[in-house]
Write a protein that holds these residues in place. Structure first.
Motif, PDB file in Angstrom:
ATOM      1  N   UNK A  82       0.802  -1.224   0.000  1.00 15.33           N
ATOM      2  CA  UNK A  82       0.000   0.000   0.000  1.00 15.33           C
ATOM      3  C   UNK A  82       0.827   1.262   0.000  1.00 15.33           C
ATOM      4  N   UNK A  83       0.206   2.348  -0.456  1.00 11.61           N
ATOM      5  CA  UNK A  83       0.831   3.674  -0.410  1.00 11.61           C
ATOM      6  C   UNK A  83       0.586   4.258   0.980  1.00 11.61           C
ATOM      7  N   UNK A  84       1.313   3.753   1.946  1.00 13.42           N
ATOM      8  CA  UNK A  84       1.056   4.114   3.339  1.00 13.42           C
ATOM      9  C   UNK A  84       2.355   4.097   4.125  1.00 13.42           C
ATOM     10  N   UNK A  85       2.238   4.293   5.413  1.00 12.26           N
ATOM     11  CA  UNK A  85       3.423   4.288   6.272  1.00 12.26           C
ATOM     12  C   UNK A  85       3.575   2.980   7.040  1.00 12.26           C
ATOM     13  N   UNK A  86       2.906   1.928   6.587  1.00 19.43           N
ATOM     14  CA  UNK A  86       2.957   0.666   7.319  1.00 19.43           C
ATOM     15  C   UNK A  86       3.421  -0.529   6.492  1.00 19.43           C
ATOM     16  N   UNK A  87       3.321  -0.476   5.158  1.00 12.17           N
ATOM     17  CA  UNK A  87       3.721  -1.619   4.332  1.00 12.17           C
ATOM     18  C   UNK A  87       5.228  -1.572   4.066  1.00 12.17           C
ATOM     19  N   UNK A  88       5.959  -2.163   4.990  1.00  9.54           N
ATOM     20  CA  UNK A  88       7.422  -2.159   4.889  1.00  9.54           C
ATOM     21  C   UNK A  88       7.889  -3.267   3.954  1.00  9.54           C
ATOM     22  N   UNK A  89       8.936  -2.988   3.219  1.00 13.93           N
ATOM     23  CA  UNK A  89       9.522  -3.992   2.353  1.00 13.93           C
ATOM     24  C   UNK A  89      10.852  -3.519   1.813  1.00 13.93           C
ATOM     25  N   UNK A  90      11.756  -4.474   1.598  1.00 20.03           N
ATOM     26  CA  UNK A  90      13.012  -4.151   0.932  1.00 20.03           C
ATOM     27  C   UNK A  90      13.334  -5.278  -0.039  1.00 20.03           C
ATOM     28  N   UNK A  91      14.238  -5.002  -0.946  1.00 18.47           N
ATOM     29  CA  UNK A  91      14.699  -6.001  -1.898  1.00 18.47           C
ATOM     30  C   UNK A  91      16.038  -5.528  -2.447  1.00 18.47           C
ATOM     31  N   UNK A  92      16.644  -6.363  -3.265  1.00 17.49           N
ATOM     32  CA  UNK A  92      17.802  -5.964  -4.050  1.00 17.49           C
ATOM     33  C   UNK A  92      17.398  -5.978  -5.525  1.00 17.49           C
ATOM     34  N   UNK A  93      18.042  -5.134  -6.316  1.00 16.45           N
ATOM     35  CA  UNK A  93      17.682  -5.015  -7.730  1.00 16.45           C
ATOM     36  C   UNK A  93      17.779  -6.386  -8.390  1.00 16.45           C
ATOM     37  N   UNK A  94      16.688  -6.763  -9.074  1.00 15.65           N
ATOM     38  CA  UNK A  94      16.578  -8.081  -9.707  1.00 15.65           C
ATOM     39  C   UNK A  94      16.763  -9.226  -8.708  1.00 15.65           C
ATOM     40  N   UNK A  95      16.531  -8.920  -7.434  1.00 15.28           N
ATOM     41  CA  UNK A  95      16.654  -9.907  -6.360  1.00 15.28           C
ATOM     42  C   UNK A  95      18.049 -10.528  -6.287  1.00 15.28           C
ATOM     43  N   UNK A  96      19.050  -9.729  -6.656  1.00 15.21           N
ATOM     44  CA  UNK A  96      20.445 -10.157  -6.576  1.00 15.21           C
ATOM     45  C   UNK A  96      21.176  -9.218  -5.623  1.00 15.21           C
ATOM     46  N   UNK A  97      21.622  -9.739  -4.498  1.00 18.57           N
ATOM     47  CA  UNK A  97      22.248  -8.895  -3.481  1.00 18.57           C
ATOM     48  C   UNK A  97      23.453  -8.169  -4.058  1.00 18.57           C
ATOM     49  N   UNK A  98      23.546  -6.873  -3.770  1.00 20.03           N
ATOM     50  CA  UNK A  98      24.586  -6.036  -4.356  1.00 20.03           C
ATOM     51  C   UNK A  98      25.345  -5.278  -3.283  1.00 20.03           C
ATOM     52  N   UNK A  99      26.654  -5.464  -3.270  1.00 17.74           N
ATOM     53  CA  UNK A  99      27.503  -4.681  -2.382  1.00 17.74           C
ATOM     54  C   UNK A  99      27.628  -3.246  -2.879  1.00 17.74           C
ATOM     55  N   UNK A 100      27.544  -3.070  -4.197  1.00 18.24           N
ATOM     56  CA  UNK A 100      27.772  -1.755  -4.783  1.00 18.24           C
ATOM     57  C   UNK A 100      26.548  -0.850  -4.678  1.00 18.24           C
ATOM     58  N   UNK A 159      32.858   5.288 -16.084  1.00 16.63           N
ATOM     59  CA  UNK A 159      31.747   4.600 -16.721  1.00 16.63           C
ATOM     60  C   UNK A 159      31.519   3.199 -16.170  1.00 16.63           C
ATOM     61  N   UNK A 160      32.059   2.897 -14.989  1.00 18.71           N
ATOM     62  CA  UNK A 160      31.879   1.560 -14.426  1.00 18.71           C
ATOM     63  C   UNK A 160      30.429   1.293 -14.061  1.00 18.71           C
ATOM     64  N   UNK A 161      29.704   2.340 -13.621  1.00 14.66           N
ATOM     65  CA  UNK A 161      28.312   2.180 -13.203  1.00 14.66           C
ATOM     66  C   UNK A 161      27.367   3.117 -13.946  1.00 14.66           C
ATOM     67  N   UNK A 162      27.784   4.358 -14.130  1.00 17.72           N
ATOM     68  CA  UNK A 162      26.927   5.351 -14.779  1.00 17.72           C
ATOM     69  C   UNK A 162      27.086   5.316 -16.292  1.00 17.72           C
ATOM     70  N   UNK A 163      25.980   5.284 -17.027  1.00 20.57           N
ATOM     71  CA  UNK A 163      26.042   5.502 -18.461  1.00 20.57           C
ATOM     72  C   UNK A 163      26.552   6.918 -18.710  1.00 20.57           C
ATOM     73  N   UNK A 164      27.542   7.053 -19.558  1.00 20.50           N
ATOM     74  CA  UNK A 164      28.104   8.361 -19.922  1.00 20.50           C
ATOM     75  C   UNK A 164      28.614   9.140 -18.715  1.00 20.50           C
ATOM     76  N   UNK A 165      28.915   8.438 -17.615  1.00 19.58           N
ATOM     77  CA  UNK A 165      29.324   9.175 -16.412  1.00 19.58           C
ATOM     78  C   UNK A 165      30.667   9.875 -16.600  1.00 19.58           C
ATOM     79  N   UNK A 166      31.483   9.367 -17.533  1.00 22.03           N
ATOM     80  CA  UNK A 166      32.763  10.026 -17.751  1.00 22.03           C
ATOM     81  C   UNK A 166      32.574  11.464 -18.238  1.00 22.03           C
ATOM     82  N   UNK A 167      31.379  11.763 -18.763  1.00 17.00           N
ATOM     83  CA  UNK A 167      31.085  13.101 -19.234  1.00 17.00           C
ATOM     84  C   UNK A 167      30.475  13.977 -18.143  1.00 17.00           C
TER      85      UNK A 167
END
Length: 240
Positions: A82-100, A159-167
Motif C-alpha cells: 500500500x501507499x502508506x506508512x505501514x507496508x514495509x519492504x526491501x529487496x535488491x535489484x533483480x533480487x540479486x544482493x549487491x555490495x555496490x 563509466x563503471x556504473x553510470x552511463x556516460x558518467x565520464x562526461x
C-alpha cells in the motif's frame, strides 16, 4: 582501524583532479570515516560542509533494534504493497544482493513506519544516524554548487556504473552516488539500473506520497519529486 584505512584509500582513489583552490576548499572540509550497521556492514562516510553523510547506499536488512525488515522478492507481492506508512519492504535489484548498489526500500521501511515528524527520523539507519529530510538534502545541494550542478558533483566518476558518467561525474566530495534504479510500485518490476539513482527523503507530502531525490546519467542537475510510498528506492543516511 584496518577497515577505516582501507575505506579512506578506496574513497581517495576516486578523486578527480581539480584546481588548487578547489582542492584546498574540499580538503579543508573533508573528513573521511565509517559507520557500521546492525548487520555488520561497514559504510564509508564523508563530511560535506557541516553534514556527515554515508558515502555508500544502505544495504541493511534489520532495524537498529534487531527487528527484521520484510524481504519482498515476488513482483505481485510488491505490487500489492500500500501507499502508506505501514507496508514495509526491501529487496535488491533483480533480487540479486549487491555490495555496490545496496538495497531498495519502500518509504514505510525507510522511515520504520513513521512519517517525518521529528527533527531526526532514524528509520532504517544505524544508531546516531537518520534518514535525511528535504531541508538536509537541499543543504547538501546548495553546498556543492546548487541544483543545476549537484548531479555532476555528487556522481561517481567513470563509466563503471553510470552511463556516460565520464562526461558528467566529478565525485569531487566523494559522495559516490550510484545509479541503483528503483522498483516500480504498480507491478514490482525493476527499472533504470545504471541510468538513474533515487534516494528517499523522510519528508512526506500526503499519506500517499513522499519526496525522493534523483540523479540521472544524462543530466548534471539533481531533481526532487513526489513518489508513491511503495516505490523501492535507495537510502543514504546522515549523522544526527
Amino acid at each position: 582501524m584496518k577497515n577505516k584505512v582501507f575505506i579512506c584509500l578506496l574513497i581517495m582513489a576516486t578523486f578527480i583532479s581539480c584546481s588548487k583552490d578547489e582542492e584546498e576548499k574540499i580538503n579543508e572540509n573533508l573528513v573521511i570515516g565509517s559507520v557500521t550497521d546492525i548487520d555488520g556492514n561497514v559504510y564509508p562516510t564523508v563530511t560535506i560542509g557541516d553534514q556527515n553523510w554515508m558515502a555508500q547506499n544502505l544495504k541493511v536488512t534489520h532495524y537498529a533494534d534487531g527487528t527484521s525488515i520484510p524481504l519482498v522478492e515476488d513482483n505481485n507481492s510488491w505490487a500489492i504493497l500500500g501507499e502508506n506508512n505501514s507496508d514495509k519492504g526491501y529487496c535488491f535489484y533483480n533480487n540479486e544482493e549487491s555490495e555496490e548498489y545496496g538495497a531498495l526500500y519502500t518509504y514505510a521501511a525507510a522511515v520504520n513506519g513513521e512519517p517525518f515528524i521529528l527533527e531526526n527520523s532514524q528509520g532504517v539507519c544505524p544508531e546516531g544516524w537518520h534518514l535525511p529530510n528535504n531541508e538536509e538534502w537541499i543543504e547538501l545541494i546548495n553546498y556543492v554548487g546548487g541544483i543545476d550542478d549537484a548531479g555532476r558533483i555528487l556522481k561517481e566518476t567513470g563509466a563503471a556504473h553510470w552511463l556516460k558518467s565520464s562526461e558528467t561525474g566529478d565525485n569531487a566530495y566523494y559522495f559516490n552516488a550510484l545509479p541503483g534504479g528503483n522498483r516500480y510500485l504498480y507491478d514490482g518490476t525493476f527499472e533504470r539500473l545504471g541510468s538513474v539513482g533515487y534516494w528517499w527523503s523522510s519528508t512526506q507530502n500526503t499519506a500517499l506520497d513522499a519526496y525522493a531525490f534523483s540523479l540521472h546519467y544524462s543530466s548534471e542537475g539533481i531533481y526532487y519529486t513526489l513518489y508513491g510510498k511503495s516505490y523501492g528506492m535507495s537510502v543514504r543516511c546522515i549523522e544526527d
